[in-house]
Structures are given as structure tokens and as C-alpha cells.
Scaffold this active site. Structure first.
Site, PDB file in Angstrom:
ATOM      1  N   ALA A  13      44.807  49.938  14.035  1.00  0.00           N
ATOM      2  CA  ALA A  13      43.560  49.271  14.729  1.00  0.00           C
ATOM      3  C   ALA A  13      44.512  49.115  15.789  1.00  0.00           C
ATOM      4  O   ALA A  13      43.546  47.971  16.329  1.00  0.00           O
ATOM      5  CB  ALA A  13      42.218  48.774  14.288  1.00  0.00           C
ATOM      6  N   GLY A  17      46.283  53.134  16.979  1.00  0.00           N
ATOM      7  CA  GLY A  17      45.019  53.377  16.419  1.00  0.00           C
ATOM      8  C   GLY A  17      44.021  53.416  17.349  1.00  0.00           C
ATOM      9  O   GLY A  17      43.117  54.578  17.441  1.00  0.00           O
ATOM     10  N   THR A  92      56.036  48.725  13.020  1.00  0.00           N
ATOM     11  CA  THR A  92      57.157  48.822  12.661  1.00  0.00           C
ATOM     12  C   THR A  92      57.818  48.339  12.990  1.00  0.00           C
ATOM     13  O   THR A  92      58.609  49.067  13.561  1.00  0.00           O
ATOM     14  CB  THR A  92      57.135  50.353  12.654  1.00  0.00           C
ATOM     15  OG1 THR A  92      57.200  51.198  14.255  1.00  0.00           O
ATOM     16  CG2 THR A  92      56.423  51.349  11.336  1.00  0.00           C
ATOM     17  N   PRO A  93      57.445  46.894  13.339  1.00  0.00           N
ATOM     18  CA  PRO A  93      59.234  46.364  14.033  1.00  0.00           C
ATOM     19  C   PRO A  93      60.224  46.292  13.157  1.00  0.00           C
ATOM     20  O   PRO A  93      60.543  46.441  12.041  1.00  0.00           O
ATOM     21  CB  PRO A  93      57.893  44.571  13.775  1.00  0.00           C
ATOM     22  CG  PRO A  93      57.263  44.773  12.793  1.00  0.00           C
ATOM     23  CD  PRO A  93      57.538  46.165  12.376  1.00  0.00           C
ATOM     24  N   ASN A 226      62.277  58.097  23.413  1.00  0.00           N
ATOM     25  CA  ASN A 226      62.220  56.585  24.019  1.00  0.00           C
ATOM     26  C   ASN A 226      63.476  55.882  24.022  1.00  0.00           C
ATOM     27  O   ASN A 226      63.956  55.571  25.412  1.00  0.00           O
ATOM     28  CB  ASN A 226      61.341  55.679  22.830  1.00  0.00           C
ATOM     29  CG  ASN A 226      59.889  55.730  23.222  1.00  0.00           C
ATOM     30  OD1 ASN A 226      59.380  56.154  23.968  1.00  0.00           O
ATOM     31  ND2 ASN A 226      59.531  54.473  21.951  1.00  0.00           N
ATOM     32  N   CYS A 278      58.547  48.800  22.259  1.00  0.00           N
ATOM     33  CA  CYS A 278      58.912  50.159  21.458  1.00  0.00           C
ATOM     34  C   CYS A 278      60.143  49.890  22.020  1.00  0.00           C
ATOM     35  O   CYS A 278      61.013  51.166  20.972  1.00  0.00           O
ATOM     36  CB  CYS A 278      58.028  51.192  21.858  1.00  0.00           C
ATOM     37  SG  CYS A 278      56.438  51.308  20.545  1.00  0.00           S
TER      38      CYS A 278
END
Ligand code: NAD
Ligand code: UGA
Length: 475
Positions: A13, A17, A92-93, A226, A278
Site C-alpha cells: 500500500a 499500490g 524493490t530497493p 526510466n 526509482c
């Protein structure tokens, strides 16, 4: 129709999300949408009047759908069990330690989510990768799902549906997307799953904007998008340094090249550096994937985009210090903006962290004002260990030193008062409309402005008496 989806669950969340599921719920009143998280505080906030993230337009969407067909919950077993489509939008670091540290994506959370799904599934599911993942992740996830599910009749179909929203404009990006990308397996069951997810988006997205590809293209298209976006910024930032050395003006250069329809005008704004959760992580992830398949030259090529960004942040710090007679020791510097871009309170990888650290390392005192970032977040960011690996940071001071040398200030005027300089690090609109003459009177002279976003009226500031340094502009 056979495409009907009755219940969607989403694991995670967060920035993706929350808004993306809220928009699906708003647009598809007949689908029940439940957003799940292991973080109880976050779920509590999603169910309250004060949402956990700031996004223009988000409250309206959430308040309209919440309690009708949009729910936020920590009861993963129940809702994952009931859902026919499960989105996974966990973080997803970049991996902090071990093999690939500093570059590879850390898929711990993703694998945890997959194991959770496998454990509770009593009927077949479509599992949708919403998180940004390395190409070929679906293959690994499929193994975790099928080998951990106790019921042999339960089948999993995996789709890749990367998210392209940008923070600060999430709701309009989600409501009017340039495209929705869905990748799936080229099998009959894969195609059926693609059609089902397409049916969901078709509630509000025009047919010609819903793109269907194979799984690996969708995963790789996200990383590539990206990388290309960040590349434009690093390219223009590299040119900003050359502008300062030659007397060219980077805004004029950007405008001139942007009129070429092949280049286009967007995303050519020189800055103190790109930030956000990101760009850097996804490029490093792309580099790591390239290396893993033996493409060292390709990896090296993309790595320069990150290296140029580090250079730009460092260059800005050096310019502030050299501009102020080679010393900022003991000087109060007003930092305008701490978020990584305007209209968000997010500070992940914000260039402000590196700039403040660089100034603090030279003995400056930083007074920070940001309309959306909480003081506790600033202190947390500035005192957290930067990286466990070998990228340069020049930061050795203790947490105590941060508490003593950094002050979070709740309005721009008291932030500027008593300062030697103002550094604009975020392009908040409100910074353009402030009374700089009033600030000038309250500052130590000579008073400097270092505009790291090129948003202020530099001529007007010079008339007031400021010494102005702007990125990529003649002095
Ligand atoms: P986030 O950190 O804001 O949210 C992730 C959430 O997942 C957290 O609340 C965390 O508690 C939860 N979580 C982790 N493991 C869980 C589990 N096993 N069960 C339940 N919940 C779990 O991250 P985000 O910014 O929303 O990003 C999510 C993904 O989307 C990342 O892969 C990111 O690269 C990608 N993405 C982000 C953006 C953006 O603008 N932030 C845009 C496009 C794509
Ligand atoms: C970015 C992409 O724009 C999204 O499409 C993508 O979904 C998202 O990353 C993601 O995968 O997380 P975001 O990081 O939220 O979105 O925000 P951007 O608007 O892309 O800005 C990123 C950084 O670049 C900011 O620090 C911004 O100030 C900087 N920037 C942007 C510039 O310095 N110059 C520009 O011209 C544009």
C-alpha cells in the site's frame, strides 16, 4: 463475459499500490479492490482522514471509493484467498549487502509476497507484477508460486504490468495514461490472462493505449523507460556545466533542442540532480542485469547516467562553497525544498540529502524549509548511513552533529533570516512568489542565492542585491 474480474487484491500500500488501486476502484465500481500491507500504521493511515502519502487529487479519489469497493486491510490470508487478480507492488530497493550489493534489485519483499500468495491460494490466480523488477523476474516468481502451493489444481498465470506514474502527478497519470503496458506468456492461458487484465483497464483507458507484449519486453520496457528519462536529465545537466564554462544559457539550449520534434521539449530541465526512489535504483538494476549476461559495455554505458548525476550534485556543493569565498564553516545556509521534486513529500534519494551532507561536511549550518516534508524525516535522511558500498559520499559526521547543525524551519522567511545564502533544491511553485526583498533585509551580506532548479527570477534578485548563481547560466 468470461473476462469478468470480481475481486482484486494488491500487496503493498505504498506510492504505487495506494493510488493505482484507488483509481481502479473508482473507475470499476463493480470490482472489489483490497489493498494489503504488512505495515499496520500505513493501513491505519489509508483508512483515516490523513492519508499516508501526499498526492494532488488523491484524497478525492480515495474518499469517493473507500468503503464502497475500495478497502485497505492487513488481513492478507482472507483477501488474497478470495481475489482472482493479485497485484504485487511491494518495494524493490537496491540490495544493500551480499552479491550485487549497490546495484542488484533486492527481491526479498517480492519473494515474501509470492510465498504468501502460494500459501493461501485455494483457487487459480492471475499474479500481476506492478513493482519494477529485473527482466526475467516472472520466471523466478513462477517457481516460488508453483513449488510452494499445496493444492495441485491451483494454477498461477503471471503478467507484467509495470507502472509509469510519476509522483506529484500520480492521479492524472493513472487517469489518463500515455499507455498501459501488459506483458504475458504467449500461451492460451497467458493470452486469456492478458485479456482479463485488459478488460479491467478498458473501463477507462482507450483501446489503442493498452499495449500487450511478451513478459520480458514488458519487464524490460519499464527499466528502459526510466533509464532513458534519467539519461535526458544527465545529458542536459552535463551540458549545464559546459554552459557555465562558456557563457551559453542551458535554458536557451534546452528550448532550442526541444523544438526539434525528434527530441521533444519535455524532461530537459537542468537541475541539481535527479532524485526519487526509482531512477538510480532502476539504472543500477539495469546495469546489473547487463553484467549478469556478460554485456559489460552496455552496463558501463548506462552507469554513466548515475555517475553524471552524482557529479552534478557534487558540482553544486562545490559551487556554493567556492562562491562563498571557499568556506561555509559556521555559516547558516537556508535550504529551500527537501523533497525530490515538487508536489510530493517523498524524500527518497532526494538530491537535498547529498547537498546538505556536502555543506555540513564543510562545517555549514543548514536551516531547511519544505512545505511537505516532516522535520523527523529530514533528520532521519541526513543521519542514515548512506551506502554500505563504495560510492562516494564524503560523510563521516555523527548523528549528534546532524542534530546540532540542522534546523527544520516551518516557514521560508524565518528560514532565510540570519542566513548567508539560500539554496533552492526543490522546484516548489510557492518559492517563486515569495518576498525576496524582505528576506534579503534579514540575511547576512553579501547574501547569495544558489538556484538549483532555475525557477526564480534571477534579474529581479540581482536588483534586490543578491549574488545569484543559477545552474548553467552566465554569472
Ligand atoms: P513503497 O515502499 O511506498 O510501498 C511498498 C509497500 O509494500 C510498503 O508499504 C511495504 O510495507 C509493503 N510490503 C513489502 N513487503 C510486503 C509483503 N510481503 N506483504 C505486504 N506488504 C508488503 O514503494 P512504492 O514507491 O510504492 O514502489 C513500489 C514498486 O513500484 C517499486 O518496485 C517501484 O520501483 C515501483 N514504482 C514506483 C513508482 C513511484 O513513483 N514511487 C512509480 C512506478 C513504479
Ligand atoms: C519517474 C518517472 O517519470 C515515472 O514515469 C516512473 O514511473 C517513476 O519514475 C518510477 O518508476 O518510479 P518520479 O521519480 O516520480 O517518476 O518523478 P519524475 O518527474 O520523473 O522526476 C524524477 C527526478 O528527476 C526529480 O528529482 C525531478 O526533479 C528530476 N527532473 C525531472 C529533472 O531534474 N529535470 C527534468 O527535466 C525532469
Amino acid at each position: 463475459s468470461t473476462n469478468t474480474v470480481k475481486k482484486i487484491a494488491c500487496i503493498g500500500a505504498g506510492y504505487v499500490g495506494g493510488p493505482s488501486m484507488a483509481v481502479i476502484a473508482l473507475q470499476c465500481p463493480n470490482i472489489e479492490v483490497v489493498v494489503l500491507d504488512i505495515n499496520e500504521e500505513r493501513i491505519k493511515a489509508w483508512n483515516s482522514d490523513k492519508l499516508p502519502i501526499y498526492e494532488p487529487g488523491l484524497e478525492e479519489v480515495v474518499f469517493a471509493a473507500r468503503g464502497r469497493n475500495l478497502f485497505f486491510s492487513t488481513d492478507t490470508t482472507k483477501h488474497l484467498g478470495e481475489a482472482d487478480v493479485i497485484f504485487v507492488s511491494v518495494n524493490t530497493p537496491t540490495k544493500m549487502s551480499g552479491i550485487g550489493a549497490g546495484r542488484a534489485a533486492d527481491l526479498t519483499y517480492w519473494e515474501g509476497a509470492a510465498r504468501m500468495i502460494a500459501a493461501v491460494s485455494k483457487s487459480s490466480k492471475i499474479v500481476v507484477e506492478k513493482s519494477t523488477v529485473p527482466v526475467k523476474t516472472a520466471e523466478a516468481i513462477a517457481k516460488v508460486l508453483t513449488r510452494n502451493c499445496v493444492d495441485p489444481n491451483v494454477k498461477f498465470e503471471i503478467l507484467s504490468n509495470p507502472e509509469f506514474l510519476a509522483e506529484g502527478t500520480a492521479i492524472s497519470d493513472l487517469t489518463k495514461p500515455d499507455r498501459v503496458l501488459i506483458g504475458g506468456q504467449e500461451t492460451p492461458t497467458g493470452r486469456a490472462a492478458l485479456e482479463k487484465l485488459k478488460w479491467v483497464y478498458a473501463h477507462w483507458v482507450p483501446d489503442n493505449r493498452i499495449l500487450m507484449t511478451n513478459l520480458w519486453s514488458a519487464e524490460l520496457a519499464k527499466l528502459t523507460a526510466n533509464a532513458m528519462l534519467a539519461q535526458r536529465i544527465s545529458s542536459v545537466n552535463a551540458i549545464s556545466a559546459l554552459c557555465e564554462a562558456t557563457g551559453a544559457d542551458v535554458s536557451q539550449v534546452s528550448y532550442a533542442i526541444g523544438m526539434d520534434s525528434r527530441i521533444g521539449p519535455k524532461f530537459l530541465q537542468a537541475s541539481v540532480g535527479f532524485g526519487g526512489s526509482c531512477f538510480q535504483k532502476d539504472i543500477l538494476n539495469l546495469c546489473y542485469v547487463c553484467e549478469s549476461v556478460g554485456l559489460k559495455e552496455v552496463s558501463d554505458y548506462w552507469y554513466t547516467v548515475v555517475a553524471m548525476n552524482d557529479y552534478q550534485k557534487q558540482r553544486f556543493v562545490e559551487r556554493v562553497i567556492s562562491g562563498m569565498f571557499n568556506t561555509v564553516a559556521g555559516k547558516r545556509i537556508a535550504i529551500f525544498g527537501f523533497a525530490f521534486k515538487k508536489d510530493t513529500g517523498d524524500t527518497r534519494e532526494t538530491p537535498a540529502i547529498d547537498v546538505c551532507r556536502g555543506l555540513l561536511a564543510d562545517g555549514a549550518k543548514c536551516a531547511v524549509y519544505d512545505p511537505q516534508v516532516a522535520p523527523i524525516q529530514m533528520f532521519r535522511d541526513l543521519s542514515a548511513p548512506k551506502y554500505a558500498w563504495d560510492r562516494p559520499h564524503g560523510w563521516t559526521k555523527s548523528e549528534n552533529h546532524i542534530m546540532e547543525s540542522v534546523q527544520a524551519v516551518s516557514d521560508p522567511y524565518s528560514c532565510a533570516a540570519g542566513s548567508h545564502a539560500i539554496c533552492v533544491l526543490t522546484e516548489w511553485d510557492e518559492f517563486k512568489g515569495l518576498d525576496y526583498a524582505k528576506m534579503y533585509d534579514s540575511m547576512v551580506k553579501p547574501a547569495f542565492v544558489f538556484d538549483g532548479r532555475n525557477i526564480l527570477d534571477h534579474d529581479a534578485l540581482r536588483k534586490i542585491g543578491f549574488v545569484v548563481y543559477a545552474l548553467g547560466k552566465p554569472l
